[in-house]
Design a protein around this motif. Sequence first.
Motif, short mmCIF file in Angstrom:
data_model
loop_
_atom_site.label_atom_id
_atom_site.label_comp_id
_atom_site.label_asym_id
_atom_site.label_seq_id
_atom_site.Cartn_x
_atom_site.Cartn_y
_atom_site.Cartn_z
N LEU A 87 71.69 119.31 -15.92
CA LEU A 87 72.27 118.62 -17.07
C LEU A 87 73.11 119.55 -17.94
O LEU A 87 73.54 119.16 -19.02
N SER A 88 73.33 120.79 -17.47
CA SER A 88 74.05 121.77 -18.28
C SER A 88 75.34 122.20 -17.60
O SER A 88 75.40 122.32 -16.37
N ALA A 89 76.34 122.46 -18.40
CA ALA A 89 77.59 123.01 -17.86
C ALA A 89 77.55 124.53 -17.84
O ALA A 89 78.35 125.17 -17.18
N HIS A 90 76.59 125.10 -18.58
CA HIS A 90 76.44 126.56 -18.67
C HIS A 90 75.26 126.97 -17.79
O HIS A 90 74.10 126.84 -18.19
N ARG A 91 75.54 127.45 -16.58
CA ARG A 91 74.48 127.72 -15.60
C ARG A 91 74.29 129.21 -15.36
O ARG A 91 73.92 129.63 -14.27
N SER A 92 74.51 130.02 -16.37
CA SER A 92 74.34 131.46 -16.20
C SER A 92 72.87 131.85 -16.32
O SER A 92 72.08 131.18 -16.99
N ILE A 93 72.51 132.94 -15.65
CA ILE A 93 71.16 133.49 -15.71
C ILE A 93 71.27 135.00 -15.76
O ILE A 93 72.07 135.60 -15.04
N SER A 94 70.51 135.62 -16.65
CA SER A 94 70.59 137.07 -16.80
C SER A 94 70.04 137.76 -15.57
O SER A 94 69.28 137.18 -14.78
#
Length: 316
Positions: A87-94
């Motif tokens: 449900l997110s457009a921001h799919r970054s992961i540290s």
Amino acid sequence: MLGLNHTSTSEFILLGFSTFPQQLLPVFFLLFLLMYLFTLLGNLLIMATIGSERSLHTPMYLFLCALSVSEILYTVAIIPRMLADLLSAHRSISLLACACQMFFSFTFGFTHSFLLTVMGYDRYVAICHPLRYNVLMSPRGCACLVGWSWAGGSAVGLVVTTAIFQLTFCVSNEIQHFLCHVPPLLKLACGHNLPAVALGVGLVCITALLGCFLLILLSYAFIVATILKIPSAEGRHKAFSTCASHLIVVIVHYGFASVIYLKPKCPHSQEGDTLMATTYTVLTPFLSPIIFSLRNKELKIALKKTFLRKRDSSGP
């Protein structure tokens, strides 16, 4: 410990389901959410039932309880992040979060495999050596088997995660998956030690999986040989019924695992690979409590008693 300073990127992008049509993502979210909640509730119900019913305080159900714990933790390590990304457009992961997800998913996943192997050994002792069962499967012995299963899973998780995150990621920071998994991360890595790391990690995973599978196969070879010697059909059926749920879960678990780890290297669409990965990360944990609840007679009776007791206590 994980050598995170060797990398040239501080975060990754989990592409996962980003290539699917946007209108399908809410459908996937609802489907996977329901399956996840059912997995959690099913395993928690099994654990609560085993804990409350004294008749289930036996080695077989102790191992089943440990299996439910590993299954819950495995899904917690993967599915909440996947649901959020749907449900997110921001799919970054540290980088650190990615390493932690890999460690915990491998730890709990391989602990699950080791526990299934221990459960196969338990059925072997119960059917092939019933007179020695209480000696071989003493409380201390069972606790050691569970402890070694968790230790083995943790060792595999640590070895794999350390090896992968010692690499330098310089090709891209886009992971073609919905979780931090080994094959897509290897595609992002570079360096002279990449082939050796890929080979080593592959050997560790395949050896652990095949080793567990062969031990289970050996256990059932002895079990079948013993069952066939039972003169009455009713006795054979009763003996085999105690193994049925475990055997079905083993087939499902290793069937989907083989699809992930042993599939041939040929071109696949990203959508196909993503859906294939959900069979092992979402579908297998979802099916496991259903199989044990429906195919295990003692557990099914205990679940009904627990449900009726709760219903009666909440009545007027």
